[in-house]
Motif scaffolding. Structure first.
Motif, PDB file in Angstrom:
ATOM      1  N   LEU A 101      35.501 -23.114  20.203  1.00 29.47           N
ATOM      2  CA  LEU A 101      34.992 -21.743  20.241  1.00 29.47           C
ATOM      3  C   LEU A 101      36.134 -20.737  20.186  1.00 29.47           C
ATOM      4  O   LEU A 101      36.063 -19.727  19.466  1.00 29.47           O
ATOM      5  N   GLY A 102      37.188 -21.025  20.928  1.00 25.64           N
ATOM      6  CA  GLY A 102      38.316 -20.101  20.962  1.00 25.64           C
ATOM      7  C   GLY A 102      39.004 -19.959  19.626  1.00 25.64           C
ATOM      8  O   GLY A 102      39.352 -18.853  19.196  1.00 25.64           O
ATOM      9  N   LYS A 103      39.210 -21.082  18.937  1.00 24.02           N
ATOM     10  CA  LYS A 103      39.849 -21.020  17.625  1.00 24.02           C
ATOM     11  C   LYS A 103      38.962 -20.321  16.607  1.00 24.02           C
ATOM     12  O   LYS A 103      39.450 -19.608  15.728  1.00 24.02           O
ATOM     13  N   ASP A 104      37.668 -20.508  16.746  1.00 25.66           N
ATOM     14  CA  ASP A 104      36.744 -19.883  15.794  1.00 25.66           C
ATOM     15  C   ASP A 104      36.620 -18.380  16.005  1.00 25.66           C
ATOM     16  O   ASP A 104      36.626 -17.611  15.029  1.00 25.66           O
ATOM     17  N   LEU A 105      36.511 -17.958  17.272  1.00 18.74           N
ATOM     18  CA  LEU A 105      36.041 -16.586  17.496  1.00 18.74           C
ATOM     19  C   LEU A 105      36.846 -15.740  18.488  1.00 18.74           C
ATOM     20  O   LEU A 105      36.638 -14.527  18.545  1.00 18.74           O
ATOM     21  N   LEU A 106      37.735 -16.332  19.278  1.00 17.84           N
ATOM     22  CA  LEU A 106      38.438 -15.497  20.256  1.00 17.84           C
ATOM     23  C   LEU A 106      39.309 -14.420  19.612  1.00 17.84           C
ATOM     24  O   LEU A 106      39.334 -13.277  20.096  1.00 17.84           O
ATOM     25  N   PRO A 107      40.042 -14.692  18.526  1.00 18.24           N
ATOM     26  CA  PRO A 107      40.786 -13.590  17.897  1.00 18.24           C
ATOM     27  C   PRO A 107      39.898 -12.424  17.485  1.00 18.24           C
ATOM     28  O   PRO A 107      40.308 -11.257  17.583  1.00 18.24           O
ATOM     29  N   LEU A 108      38.675 -12.721  17.054  1.00 16.25           N
ATOM     30  CA  LEU A 108      37.734 -11.673  16.679  1.00 16.25           C
ATOM     31  C   LEU A 108      37.197 -10.964  17.913  1.00 16.25           C
ATOM     32  O   LEU A 108      37.196  -9.728  17.991  1.00 16.25           O
ATOM     33  N   ALA A 109      36.753 -11.730  18.904  1.00 20.13           N
ATOM     34  CA  ALA A 109      36.150 -11.136  20.100  1.00 20.13           C
ATOM     35  C   ALA A 109      37.156 -10.327  20.908  1.00 20.13           C
ATOM     36  O   ALA A 109      36.773  -9.410  21.645  1.00 20.13           O
ATOM     37  N   SER A 110      38.456 -10.635  20.762  1.00 17.75           N
ATOM     38  CA  SER A 110      39.480  -9.920  21.540  1.00 17.75           C
ATOM     39  C   SER A 110      39.802  -8.546  20.972  1.00 17.75           C
ATOM     40  O   SER A 110      40.683  -7.849  21.497  1.00 17.75           O
ATOM     41  N   LEU A 111      39.102  -8.136  19.936  1.00 12.56           N
ATOM     42  CA  LEU A 111      39.334  -6.817  19.338  1.00 12.56           C
ATOM     43  C   LEU A 111      38.469  -5.725  19.949  1.00 12.56           C
ATOM     44  O   LEU A 111      38.493  -4.581  19.493  1.00 12.56           O
ATOM     45  N   SER A 112      37.693  -6.044  20.973  1.00 15.03           N
ATOM     46  CA  SER A 112      36.838  -5.017  21.581  1.00 15.03           C
ATOM     47  C   SER A 112      37.694  -3.952  22.259  1.00 15.03           C
ATOM     48  O   SER A 112      38.852  -4.191  22.627  1.00 15.03           O
ATOM     49  N   ALA A 113      37.110  -2.775  22.447  1.00 11.40           N
ATOM     50  CA  ALA A 113      37.827  -1.673  23.098  1.00 11.40           C
ATOM     51  C   ALA A 113      38.257  -2.048  24.505  1.00 11.40           C
ATOM     52  O   ALA A 113      39.287  -1.575  25.001  1.00 11.40           O
ATOM     53  N   MET A 114      37.503  -2.894  25.167  1.00 13.41           N
ATOM     54  CA  MET A 114      37.850  -3.335  26.517  1.00 13.41           C
ATOM     55  C   MET A 114      39.181  -4.080  26.507  1.00 13.41           C
ATOM     56  O   MET A 114      40.056  -3.834  27.354  1.00 13.41           O
ATOM     57  N   THR A 115      39.368  -4.981  25.578  1.00 11.38           N
ATOM     58  CA  THR A 115      40.619  -5.735  25.516  1.00 11.38           C
ATOM     59  C   THR A 115      41.764  -4.859  25.031  1.00 11.38           C
ATOM     60  O   THR A 115      42.890  -4.958  25.533  1.00 11.38           O
TER      61      THR A 115
END
Length: 562
Positions: free
Chosen positions: A443-457
């Motif tokens: 899951l992390g390799k697939d989507l964490l770089p994308l999900a970490s782009l939120s304004a919160m991060t």
């Protein structure tokens, strides 16, 4: 009646002032702090590192104003100063004498003065000497002075940190400490124990922050520390005031309550508005966001000792005639190529074709003949004498760090980026490696770089990271561990929608449109999945924009002054 009179004194040179960390205080700051700190005509007042007595002169006027409300009682001020620079100390005495008072101004190093808890107010502008120039006996004395108060400072601490702790030791119980401090107080790791000390020892801790710089021609931002009730702590909160500049201090904002968690942790979030801080704190304390270390471990990359020797382009490899067994695939030094969601083998090949160093010279076993020749050439160039090479055996074999699941950039003009290491390349210490927990790896390799782009991060990176020269944002592994990212459960729940938006986000990132990409992620995660009100998401974006603007403005000013 006490009076304050301006007197012309011999100017000190800018070079000498800088060497000892002296930056003379604007009158508005000195008077604001002094008027707050001095409450009674009986108050004993001390100004350590007094320079030409800006705060003691302000105290003369403050005591005169207090005396004017009383009748039939003479005012005998108790004003003391300490100053390292003899000429400035003499100027301070003359200025105070011209103002109609006798004050004791001692020449010497403040850190050699034994604390005596006899003052109602300790006020001033500590010298600011960066750790690079703050060394030898001066540093030793300062650290010993802080240690007497139970505060341990690292070798990276600038002079003001120990000064703040030592100055507090001169206060009576219930006394007030009013200082002009670098905004580093809020953000640097070495000030952790200083922040904790202030919260433990004082009943109230107030901070005044500024929208503009208050020292003309000086890059460093400052805050005003107003700590009241020495020995009557602890407190669990600060009150934050905001002013546009030094001349606007009379119009400071209504204070807002802010609780640092933990007390010694970074206070960067104190710069946020109430709306932004509320949205950030709520998410941080929820089950929706978690520190990056929940996903895996962040570690430093390999240290070669000489990247120019060990990191090689394909053309250089061919010219040297090296064998494949002498080499490892390498993410080139730096991180400019790591601005997208993935780092692929095709991208690595393309970098090599463009002349980047995509190979690491590291024979795993017996070097080839060509490798031995290169090793001998390195010795001739004294590469083996570099410290990192000299302390390892053999000097030419860089300690191996296995390929990471994700790369994390740590020196950033905009924000730290996570990229999936699809190329399975090794990395140097110009980037960090993130090694995901087995249960989170796919899951992390697939989507964490994308999900970490939120304004919160993005906002979290500004809070947990640190600003460096040129306006760069630096993230060390321990700081990366604290970076707030969506939990695995939240990313899994939003998997389908995140995956659907991935191509569009990738295109935006390749075009340098970070904020547009971030807004898409916000729409999917924060609004769509977590149901946050649009107003809270806007507050997070605004907070990120404001902290980024502060950081980049410092960088622009540094370039202007250089």
């Amino acid at each position: 009646m006490l009076r304050s009179t301006a007197v012309q004194v011999k100017a000190d040179t800018a070079r000498l002032r800088k060497a000892r960390g002296a930056f003379f205080t604007p009158d508005a700051l000195a008077r604001y702090i002094t008027d707050w700190a001095v409450r009674s005509v009986e108050d004993r007042v001390m100004e350590p590192s007094c320079g030409e007595a800006a705060f003691l002169l302000a105290a003369v006027d403050r005591l005169a104003a207090l005396a004017a409300t009383r009748t039939g009682q003479a005012v005998l001020p108790h004003l003391d100063g300490v100053e390292l620079h003899p000429e400035s100390a003499q100027a301070a005495r003359e200025l105070l004498q011209s103002a109609g008072v006798e004050a004791t101004v001692t020449v010497g190093d403040f850190f050699t003065v034994e604390p005596r808890a006899s003052y109602d107010a300790v006020i001033g502008n500590p010298p600011y000497v960066r750790y690079q120039d703050f060394s030898g006996e001066n540093r030793t004395r300062s650290r010993q002075a802080a240690l007497r108060a139970g505060v341990t400072l690292t070798g990276l601490a600038s002079s003001w940190a120990a000064f703040t702790v030592h100055a507090a030791q001169f206060l009576k119980p219930g006394g007030r400490l009013g200082l002009v401090l670098p905004a580093e107080l809020l953000t640097v790791n070495y000030a952790t124990d200083v922040r904790r000390f202030l919260m433990d020892k004082f009943a109230t801790v107030d901070l005044v922050v500024f929208e503009e710089r208050v020292f003309p021609g000086v890059l460093e931002e400052v805050v005003l520390l107003l700590a009241d009730g020495y020995g009557q702590g602890p407190t669990d909160h600060c009150r934050i005031y905001q002013a546009q500049n030094a001349d606007d201090l009379a119009n400071t904002t209504t204070p807002r309550l802010w609780r640092p968690i933990p007390p010694g942790g970074k206070w960067t979030s104190s710069l946020l508005t109430s709306e932004t801080l509320g949205a950030y704190s709520n998410l941080l304390g929820s089950a929706s966001f978690t520190p990056l270390e929940t996903w895996g471990d962040t570690t430093l990359g390999m240290v070669t000792g000489n990247n120019k020797y060990f990191a090689l382009s394909p053309a250089r490899v061919a010219a040297l005639g090296l064998d494949a067994s002498d080499l490892l695939r390498l993410s080139p030094p730096g991180s400019r190529h790591l601005r997208g969601l993935d780092f692929t083998a095709a991208a690595l090949d393309e970098l090599g074709q463009d002349g980047s160093a995509v190979w690491l010279f590291r024979p795993a076993g017996e070097p080839s003949d060509a490798a031995w020749a290169y090793i001998e050439a390195g010795k001739a160039q004294e590469v083996d004498q570099a410290y990192k090479c000299r302390v390892r055996r053999p000097w030419w074999r860089t300690p191996l760090v296995r390929p990471a699941d994700l790369f994390l950039t740590y020196m950033n003009a905009d924000t730290p980026r996570l990229s999936t290491n699809k190329a399975r390349a090794h990395h140097l210490n110009s980037v960090h490696g993130v090694y995901l927990q087995p249960e989170h790896r796919k899951l992390g390799k697939d989507l964490l770089p994308l999900a970490s782009l939120s304004a919160m991060t993005l906002l979290g990176a500004e809070i947990v990271g640190r600003a460096y020269g040129g306006g760069m944002l630096k993230l060390e592994p321990k700081e990366a561990d604290a970076l707030p990212v969506p939990t695995p459960a939240v990313v899994e729940a939003a998997r389908a929608e995140l995956s659907a938006q991935r191509p569009k986000v990738a295109r935006l990132l390749s075009g340098g449109q970070l904020l547009a990409a971030s807004q898409i992620v916000d729409d999917v995660l924060l609004i769509g999945e977590l149901g946050l009100p649009v107003s809270e998401v806007k507050a997070l974006r605004q907070g990120h924009a404001e902290l980024t603007a502060r950081r980049t403005a410092r960088g622009a000013e540094a370039k202007r002054l250089s």
